[in-house]
Design an enzyme around this catalytic site. Sequence first.
Site, mmCIF file in Angstrom:
data_model
loop_
_atom_site.group_PDB
_atom_site.id
_atom_site.type_symbol
_atom_site.label_atom_id
_atom_site.label_comp_id
_atom_site.label_asym_id
_atom_site.label_seq_id
_atom_site.Cartn_x
_atom_site.Cartn_y
_atom_site.Cartn_z
ATOM 1 N N ASN A 159 0.784 -1.240 0.000
ATOM 2 C CA ASN A 159 0.000 0.000 0.000
ATOM 3 C C ASN A 159 0.812 1.284 0.000
ATOM 4 O O ASN A 159 0.408 2.260 -0.622
ATOM 5 C CB ASN A 159 -1.067 -0.017 1.100
ATOM 6 C CG ASN A 159 -0.479 -0.109 2.462
ATOM 7 O OD1 ASN A 159 0.635 -0.578 2.632
ATOM 8 N ND2 ASN A 159 -1.216 0.349 3.450
ATOM 9 N N LYS A 182 12.579 -7.113 1.060
ATOM 10 C CA LYS A 182 11.672 -7.806 0.139
ATOM 11 C C LYS A 182 10.371 -7.016 0.058
ATOM 12 O O LYS A 182 9.558 -7.010 0.980
ATOM 13 C CB LYS A 182 11.362 -9.231 0.611
ATOM 14 C CG LYS A 182 10.694 -10.021 -0.529
ATOM 15 C CD LYS A 182 9.730 -11.071 -0.084
ATOM 16 C CE LYS A 182 8.317 -10.622 0.143
ATOM 17 N NZ LYS A 182 7.586 -10.144 -1.035
ATOM 18 N N GLY A 236 2.674 -5.616 7.347
ATOM 19 C CA GLY A 236 1.731 -6.368 6.523
ATOM 20 C C GLY A 236 0.554 -6.828 7.356
ATOM 21 O O GLY A 236 0.257 -6.251 8.407
ATOM 22 N N GLY A 237 -0.107 -7.875 6.897
ATOM 23 C CA GLY A 237 -1.304 -8.359 7.568
ATOM 24 C C GLY A 237 -0.977 -9.053 8.891
ATOM 25 O O GLY A 237 0.141 -9.540 9.094
ATOM 26 N N GLU A 258 4.452 -4.201 12.127
ATOM 27 C CA GLU A 258 3.424 -3.171 11.920
ATOM 28 C C GLU A 258 2.293 -3.872 11.184
ATOM 29 O O GLU A 258 2.449 -4.205 10.003
ATOM 30 C CB GLU A 258 3.975 -2.021 11.082
ATOM 31 C CG GLU A 258 5.121 -1.252 11.721
ATOM 32 C CD GLU A 258 4.677 -0.353 12.853
ATOM 33 O OE1 GLU A 258 3.461 -0.239 13.095
ATOM 34 O OE2 GLU A 258 5.558 0.222 13.507
ATOM 35 N N LEU A 259 1.172 -4.099 11.844
ATOM 36 C CA LEU A 259 0.157 -4.997 11.294
ATOM 37 C C LEU A 259 -1.162 -4.276 11.000
ATOM 38 O O LEU A 259 -1.193 -3.082 10.821
ATOM 39 C CB LEU A 259 -0.030 -6.176 12.250
ATOM 40 C CG LEU A 259 1.286 -6.884 12.635
ATOM 41 C CD1 LEU A 259 1.045 -7.988 13.648
ATOM 42 C CD2 LEU A 259 1.998 -7.429 11.404
ATOM 43 N N CYS A 292 -3.537 0.902 6.754
ATOM 44 C CA CYS A 292 -3.640 0.186 8.025
ATOM 45 C C CYS A 292 -4.357 1.035 9.069
ATOM 46 O O CYS A 292 -4.986 0.508 9.969
ATOM 47 C CB CYS A 292 -2.254 -0.183 8.503
ATOM 48 S SG CYS A 292 -1.132 1.215 8.522
ATOM 49 N N GLU A 393 -10.694 -6.476 9.512
ATOM 50 C CA GLU A 393 -10.119 -5.461 8.630
ATOM 51 C C GLU A 393 -10.557 -5.727 7.182
ATOM 52 O O GLU A 393 -10.278 -6.787 6.636
ATOM 53 C CB GLU A 393 -8.587 -5.503 8.716
ATOM 54 C CG GLU A 393 -7.928 -4.375 7.953
ATOM 55 C CD GLU A 393 -6.393 -4.471 7.962
ATOM 56 O OE1 GLU A 393 -5.867 -5.565 7.719
ATOM 57 O OE2 GLU A 393 -5.753 -3.437 8.214
HETATM 58 P P1 NAD Z 1 0.575 -9.367 3.527
HETATM 59 O O1 NAD Z 1 0.712 -9.760 4.946
HETATM 60 O O2 NAD Z 1 -0.169 -10.240 2.610
HETATM 61 O O3 NAD Z 1 2.009 -9.186 2.845
HETATM 62 C C1 NAD Z 1 2.982 -8.321 3.391
HETATM 63 C C2 NAD Z 1 4.359 -8.781 2.939
HETATM 64 O O4 NAD Z 1 4.624 -10.050 3.535
HETATM 65 C C3 NAD Z 1 4.488 -8.986 1.423
HETATM 66 O O5 NAD Z 1 5.763 -8.549 1.010
HETATM 67 C C4 NAD Z 1 4.370 -10.494 1.277
HETATM 68 O O6 NAD Z 1 5.011 -11.007 0.137
HETATM 69 C C5 NAD Z 1 5.078 -10.956 2.542
HETATM 70 N N1 NAD Z 1 4.745 -12.314 2.977
HETATM 71 C C6 NAD Z 1 3.606 -13.000 2.773
HETATM 72 N N2 NAD Z 1 3.685 -14.235 3.349
HETATM 73 C C7 NAD Z 1 4.912 -14.297 3.928
HETATM 74 C C8 NAD Z 1 5.600 -15.302 4.680
HETATM 75 N N3 NAD Z 1 5.050 -16.489 4.942
HETATM 76 N N4 NAD Z 1 6.842 -15.031 5.138
HETATM 77 C C9 NAD Z 1 7.422 -13.833 4.889
HETATM 78 N N5 NAD Z 1 6.826 -12.848 4.174
HETATM 79 C C10 NAD Z 1 5.588 -13.073 3.704
HETATM 80 O O7 NAD Z 1 -0.022 -7.886 3.537
HETATM 81 P P2 NAD Z 1 -0.462 -6.996 2.292
HETATM 82 O O8 NAD Z 1 -1.743 -7.555 1.757
HETATM 83 O O9 NAD Z 1 0.685 -6.804 1.372
HETATM 84 O O10 NAD Z 1 -0.737 -5.594 3.015
HETATM 85 C C11 NAD Z 1 -1.913 -5.288 3.648
HETATM 86 C C12 NAD Z 1 -1.790 -5.445 5.154
HETATM 87 O O11 NAD Z 1 -0.703 -4.674 5.632
HETATM 88 C C13 NAD Z 1 -3.018 -4.949 5.884
HETATM 89 O O12 NAD Z 1 -3.372 -5.842 6.896
HETATM 90 C C14 NAD Z 1 -2.532 -3.632 6.512
HETATM 91 O O13 NAD Z 1 -3.240 -3.242 7.651
HETATM 92 C C15 NAD Z 1 -1.114 -3.937 6.781
HETATM 93 N N6 NAD Z 1 -0.343 -2.698 6.902
HETATM 94 C C16 NAD Z 1 0.078 -2.310 8.133
HETATM 95 C C17 NAD Z 1 0.763 -1.111 8.285
HETATM 96 C C18 NAD Z 1 1.238 -0.640 9.641
HETATM 97 O O14 NAD Z 1 2.100 0.218 9.674
HETATM 98 N N7 NAD Z 1 0.720 -1.155 10.736
HETATM 99 C C19 NAD Z 1 1.032 -0.317 7.170
HETATM 100 C C20 NAD Z 1 0.578 -0.755 5.932
HETATM 101 C C21 NAD Z 1 -0.096 -1.951 5.815
#
Ligand code: NAD
Length: 503
Positions: A159, A182, A236-237, A258-259, A292, A393
């Site tokens: 995002n 990555k 990420g998530g 940061e989730l 997020c 979410e």
């Molecule tokens: P995601 O968790 O699907 O992916 C995030 C990253 O993790 C990607 O680079 C992905 O390739 C990697 N990944 C996936 N599986 C993995 C594994 N098993 N091991 C290591 N890496 C892995 O999230 P997304 O769909 O890309 O982003 C959306 C999410 O991110 C939402 O939940 C959002 O709230 C969160 N987010 C949080 C913040 C924050 O600062 N708290 C900021 C932005 C987004």
Amino acid sequence: MQDRPTKLVEYQTYIDGKWTGAQSGKMFETSDPYTGEAWARIPECDKVDADLAVEAASRAFETGPWSKMTATARGKAMRRIAQLIEKHAEHLAQIEVRDNGKLISEMAAQTKYLPEWFYYYGGMADKICGSVVPVDRPDHFNYILREPVGVCSFITPWNSPLMLTGWKLAPALAAGCTVVIKPSEYTSASLLEFMKLVIEEADIPPGVVNVVTGYGAVVGEPLVTHPKVAKVAFTGGTATGARVNELAARTFKKVSLELGGKSPNIVFDDCILDDAVSGAISGIFAATGQTCIAGSRLLVQETIHDQFVEKLVAMAKQARLGNPQLYETQVGPVTTPPQYQKILGYIDIAKSEGARCVLGGGPATAEDGGGKYFVKPTIFTGVDNKMRIAQEEVFGPVLSVIKFKDEDDAVRIANDIAYGLGSGVWTQSVRRAHSMAQKIKAGTVWVNTYRAVSFTMPFGGYKASGLGRENGAEAIDGYLQSKSVWINNGPGGGNPFIMKTAG
Ligand code: NAD
């Protein structure tokens, strides 16, 4: 609509200061969410590439020029990075928009602001001080060294690719660490451009900043499990974050996470109504709700509920959906096809739960007739905080409006959630503002504003929204560790079989 590119741009990844493909030779395509068309090819890295990148980062940390550079020189290098980002900010923003479909107005603001992180933490590099401790032993001179943790892995979402990388990279470089990044498989291009236009141009020594591109489970996990990685910084998530945390724990790595979030944006009847309406709209519809910190639960005091919803719907209705590369567009497409399906699925769930859809509620087409993956800005009223639409979410332009009675009721509803990332309070009462700020369990409380961030202010989550903090002075601690040094200037000896616990 943009034309279908006749030839796809081919990117390489950057390991040990060299441009390379994946060792397997595999590539994958990345698409423009607005046109739905592929526009570039990205190396599909796997464990072999991840291992090469970590080894390069480890050599750079242990013996490379970076390890011998003074902290002052590191700070200067970071100022060069900042200046190069300033030079290329607009171009980097355009690449991000092409990959993730967020608005150029938002992405350009992010890339223009990003240099500040490198100025701020660059300034800190030669101010990382240890301390002398008046230890409780005679004839001792004890001190604490603060050392970089070593090789760090960064894993980022789609995002806000560069901004969320910068939040990690700037304190890590200031501390003296080396890194492997990555990016999301959906948005790798802007980071690869950043490596070419910024990191390479800034003469950062080989191996200090490396990138591997590809899928999370394939190339992300090896970065989390590699024994030479000392710290993992993940955004990420929440489910992915839990997996990353479990894997990292096996080799005792430092972890920051940061989730996700489901942030309450709370409107009291003593607010300035028009400000609160704008704040509620930007809280959820900016970035098409794909942030997020989206204020996705709008808590409105019952005394003003109907009047507020009327104003909210009237303003949200006017949103201009369109090409995200145009500055006048207000709502862009959803970034990925799975995300698009997920949002529509949640709209169905909300309807089946009995929430009342007062705006939107389904797929949309952009005003220019073009575009893919658009969702109508959607508002549900009559939402109960127990419903899935209030607890989970969505990560899209879907707002749940929940009524509350008084302050206690607002606090109860706000905190009755697994997450704790952002929150907003709209009130003119100073007492109420501070009282709410103390009672809400979230990493950030915004009063009479929403979605503001700064390099000077810590950012992070309570509960399932994460671990650790990015930004602000404390973020640098996540990239440092303490070493206690004991110097005995007096006689040694004593009883060799007894630990020296007492003076
Ligand atoms: P995601 O968790 O699907 O992916 C995030 C990253 O993790 C990607 O680079 C992905 O390739 C990697 N990944 C996936 N599986 C993995 C594994 N098993 N091991 C290591 N890496 C892995 O999230 P997304 O769909 O890309 O982003 C959306 C999410 O991110 C939402 O939940 C959002 O709230 C969160 N987010 C949080 C913040 C924050 O600062 N708290 C900021 C932005 C987004």
